[in-house]
Write a protein that holds these residues in place. Structure first.
Motif, PDB file in Angstrom:
ATOM      1  N   ILE A  64       0.838  -1.195   0.000  1.00  0.00           N
ATOM      2  CA  ILE A  64       0.000   0.000   0.000  1.00  0.00           C
ATOM      3  C   ILE A  64       0.872   1.244   0.000  1.00  0.00           C
ATOM      4  O   ILE A  64       1.783   1.395   0.815  1.00  0.00           O
ATOM      5  N   ASP A  65       0.606   2.137  -0.926  1.00  0.00           N
ATOM      6  CA  ASP A  65       1.313   3.414  -1.029  1.00  0.00           C
ATOM      7  C   ASP A  65       0.354   4.407  -1.680  1.00  0.00           C
ATOM      8  O   ASP A  65       0.143   4.372  -2.888  1.00  0.00           O
ATOM      9  N   VAL A  66      -0.235   5.274  -0.866  1.00  0.00           N
ATOM     10  CA  VAL A  66      -1.245   6.191  -1.404  1.00  0.00           C
ATOM     11  C   VAL A  66      -0.660   7.112  -2.463  1.00  0.00           C
ATOM     12  O   VAL A  66      -1.392   7.651  -3.302  1.00  0.00           O
ATOM     13  N   GLY A  67       0.662   7.277  -2.458  1.00  0.00           N
ATOM     14  CA  GLY A  67       1.293   8.092  -3.488  1.00  0.00           C
ATOM     15  C   GLY A  67       1.146   7.516  -4.882  1.00  0.00           C
ATOM     16  O   GLY A  67       1.364   8.228  -5.879  1.00  0.00           O
ATOM     17  N   ARG A  68       0.771   6.236  -4.980  1.00  0.00           N
ATOM     18  CA  ARG A  68       0.578   5.608  -6.279  1.00  0.00           C
ATOM     19  C   ARG A  68      -0.831   5.785  -6.820  1.00  0.00           C
ATOM     20  O   ARG A  68      -1.120   5.330  -7.933  1.00  0.00           O
ATOM     21  N   LEU A  69      -1.696   6.406  -6.061  1.00  0.00           N
ATOM     22  CA  LEU A  69      -3.049   6.684  -6.545  1.00  0.00           C
ATOM     23  C   LEU A  69      -2.998   7.963  -7.373  1.00  0.00           C
ATOM     24  O   LEU A  69      -2.999   9.072  -6.835  1.00  0.00           O
ATOM     25  N   GLY A  70      -2.954   7.798  -8.680  1.00  0.00           N
ATOM     26  CA  GLY A  70      -2.728   8.937  -9.568  1.00  0.00           C
ATOM     27  C   GLY A  70      -3.802   9.996  -9.532  1.00  0.00           C
ATOM     28  O   GLY A  70      -3.563  11.135  -9.964  1.00  0.00           O
ATOM     29  N   PHE A  71      -4.972   9.663  -9.004  1.00  0.00           N
ATOM     30  CA  PHE A  71      -6.040  10.663  -8.978  1.00  0.00           C
ATOM     31  C   PHE A  71      -5.916  11.634  -7.808  1.00  0.00           C
ATOM     32  O   PHE A  71      -6.606  12.661  -7.769  1.00  0.00           O
ATOM     33  N   LEU A  72      -5.061  11.342  -6.847  1.00  0.00           N
ATOM     34  CA  LEU A  72      -4.948  12.221  -5.683  1.00  0.00           C
ATOM     35  C   LEU A  72      -4.132  13.462  -6.020  1.00  0.00           C
ATOM     36  O   LEU A  72      -2.986  13.387  -6.455  1.00  0.00           O
ATOM     37  N   ASN A  73      -4.725  14.604  -5.793  1.00  0.00           N
ATOM     38  CA  ASN A  73      -4.064  15.880  -6.007  1.00  0.00           C
ATOM     39  C   ASN A  73      -2.829  15.994  -5.101  1.00  0.00           C
ATOM     40  O   ASN A  73      -2.863  15.556  -3.951  1.00  0.00           O
ATOM     41  N   PRO A  74      -1.721  16.555  -5.601  1.00  0.00           N
ATOM     42  CA  PRO A  74      -0.514  16.672  -4.766  1.00  0.00           C
ATOM     43  C   PRO A  74      -0.766  17.379  -3.440  1.00  0.00           C
ATOM     44  O   PRO A  74      -0.130  17.047  -2.431  1.00  0.00           O
ATOM     45  N   THR A  75      -1.650  18.348  -3.429  1.00  0.00           N
ATOM     46  CA  THR A  75      -1.963  19.039  -2.174  1.00  0.00           C
ATOM     47  C   THR A  75      -2.580  18.085  -1.173  1.00  0.00           C
ATOM     48  O   THR A  75      -2.225  18.076   0.018  1.00  0.00           O
ATOM     49  N   LEU A  76      -3.514  17.248  -1.637  1.00  0.00           N
ATOM     50  CA  LEU A  76      -4.108  16.252  -0.749  1.00  0.00           C
ATOM     51  C   LEU A  76      -3.049  15.281  -0.252  1.00  0.00           C
ATOM     52  O   LEU A  76      -2.993  14.953   0.942  1.00  0.00           O
ATOM     53  N   LEU A  77      -2.211  14.825  -1.160  1.00  0.00           N
ATOM     54  CA  LEU A  77      -1.181  13.864  -0.778  1.00  0.00           C
ATOM     55  C   LEU A  77      -0.280  14.405   0.327  1.00  0.00           C
ATOM     56  O   LEU A  77       0.079  13.689   1.265  1.00  0.00           O
ATOM     57  N   ARG A  78       0.086  15.652   0.215  1.00  0.00           N
ATOM     58  CA  ARG A  78       0.988  16.247   1.212  1.00  0.00           C
ATOM     59  C   ARG A  78       0.354  16.270   2.599  1.00  0.00           C
ATOM     60  O   ARG A  78       1.066  16.264   3.605  1.00  0.00           O
ATOM     61  N   HIS A  79      -0.969  16.310   2.644  1.00  0.00           N
ATOM     62  CA  HIS A  79      -1.647  16.455   3.931  1.00  0.00           C
ATOM     63  C   HIS A  79      -2.200  15.137   4.476  1.00  0.00           C
ATOM     64  O   HIS A  79      -2.823  15.120   5.542  1.00  0.00           O
ATOM     65  N   ILE A  80      -1.981  14.048   3.756  1.00  0.00           N
ATOM     66  CA  ILE A  80      -2.406  12.741   4.259  1.00  0.00           C
ATOM     67  C   ILE A  80      -1.262  12.133   5.065  1.00  0.00           C
ATOM     68  O   ILE A  80      -0.217  11.800   4.519  1.00  0.00           O
ATOM     69  N   ARG A  81      -1.442  12.033   6.367  1.00  0.00           N
ATOM     70  CA  ARG A  81      -0.435  11.371   7.183  1.00  0.00           C
ATOM     71  C   ARG A  81      -0.463   9.872   6.899  1.00  0.00           C
ATOM     72  O   ARG A  81      -1.544   9.278   6.804  1.00  0.00           O
TER      73      ARG A  81
END
Length: 418
Positions: free
Chosen positions: A328-345
């Protein structure tokens, strides 16, 4: 629908067992929602025909709000052979069960792909492949394992015609007439090797472990066995029984203990109980062989492997399938906006979730395998659909009701994330 813009209280992303179960409970609780994705998509396109479910049939039911439509009920309605443990359940029949569940409890599944999820003012902006933009107050991601396929680093340079992951099958017809090596020791590896062999394909199985393990065939258990190691929906023993029944308690444990439980060794890798006789003695199995390097030569792929004694051999094949699992690596979900990714712990790549399956981004939830580091190993099984569907539907119903009574003044501004 192209270019249109709509709004909804809850958007569910993914139409597999977890997404369908949640949507059924949301509907039962009167929560406005939409569910997006291909119905049972990974089961239809990323698992080979002829595969058997690894879990017991009694532990493989989707969750409906009234607990009325278990696999046993589905089979009884169709006069199909069924036993809680002794008769294996086929992939094709499980897909049929999921489709029937959908028609009964989730009338509309929208077959479209999420391309981008971005923060907005008190909501999320979800853009789909048909151009529709959906503004959702809450988003629940239930995408399963498929986006998180893991290949060994030695295979990174190989072209797709020489190398693939077990999660890319599906039909096995493209492999007919080829010499295949399957690398791995879990159920995906043994299932694929057996199914390929039975199609007449020349196939070998390369296993890093010293032996290839399979689950024991189901049998009646004594009172002592049931007491010492009770059977749960994810395996025997008190630890697994606790994980299966009380994921909400697992979420309260320390991070290190939760991660250890999510990856507990007793869960695998292990082949299915009914596959041993279809593999052992039927096809070459190279146990205790560790992959050292991979190269290509004259249109073939060559695996350099080393056995336990340190001896090395080169194994040629037309194609190599790596049944090497998922990470599992949420960074591989291409639909997630970079801003959202930065704020997901995250915890080792997986989202860190609250008791309500909510990430550190308010209103964004994850259920299914991505929740395992927070709620334990039951999230990796169909058996785990009940708790998130039941709990999250009630939670969202209460939260959205409070928003409506306050004329929906959002308590957070997602657009302010930076």
């Amino acid at each position: 629908m192209v270019g249109s813009s709509t709004s909804v209280d809850v958007a569910v992303i993914g139409a597999g067992p977890y997404g369908l179960s949640l949507a059924a409970h949301l509907r039962g609780n009167g929560v406005e929602h939409r569910i997006f994705g291909e119905l049972m998509g990974s089961w239809k396109h990323n698992m080979p025909p002829g595969m058997l479910l690894k879990s017991y049939p009694w532990a493989s039911s989707l969750s409906d709000p009234w607990s009325q439509f278990a696999l046993k009920t589905f089979c009884a309605e169709r006069a199909l052979d069924y036993h809680d443990e002794l008769i294996p359940f086929s992939l094709s029949r499980f897909i049929e069960y999921g489709e029937t569940f959908q028609r009964r409890y989730v009338p509309l599944v929208e077959r479209k792909t999420l391309m981008a999820l971005e923060p907005g003012a008190g909501c999320f902006r979800a853009t789909f492949d048909d151009g529709e933009i959906v503004h959702a107050r809450r988003v629940v991601v239930a995408v399963g394992l498929h986006p998180f396929k893991r290949l060994p680093y030695q295979a990174a340079h190989l072209p797709a015609d020489l190398c693939s992951h077990s999660g890319e099958y599906g039909t096995l017809e493209p492999l007919d007439g080829k010499e295949i090596i399957v690398v791995g020791s879990g159920s995906s590896a043994s299932d694929l090797a057996a199914l390929l062999y039975e199609r007449g394909v020349s196939v070998s199985l390369v296993v890093r472990r010293r032996q290839l393990d399979f689950a024991g065939r189901p049998r009646p258990r004594t009172l002592f066995e049931r007491t010492v190691a009770p059977m749960s929906g994810i395996g025997p023993g008190w630890t697994l029984a606790t994980c299966a029944k009380y994921p909400q308690l697992i979420q309260l444990l320390s991070k290190d203990l939760r991660v250890w439980l999510a990856n507990i060794r007793t869960l695998g890798p292990i082949g299915g109980a009914f596959m041993k006789d279809r593999v052992i003695g039927k096809l070459p199995v190279w146990v205790g062989h560790t992959l050292q390097s991979i190269e290509t030569r004259d249109g073939k792929v060559l695996l350099d492997v080393m056995d336990a004694s340190g001896a090395r051999r080169s194994m040629p094949a037309d194609h190599v399938i790596f049944a090497t699992g998922y990470k599992i690596d949420v960074g591989r979900l291409g639909f997630l906006n970079p801003t959202l990714l930065r704020h997901i712990r995250v915890v080792e790549g997986a989202p860190q979730l609250s008791a309500h399956y909510e990430t550190s981004v308010p209103g964004l939830h994850f259920i299914g395998p991505a929740a395992a580091n927070s709620f334990g190993p039951v999230c990796r099984f169909v058996y785990g659909t009940y708790h998130p569907a039941h709990h999250l539907a009630r939670h969202l119903s209460a939260v959205l009701a409070r928003c409506q009574s306050a004329s929906w003044v959002p308590s957070y501004d997602l657009k302010a994330l930076s």
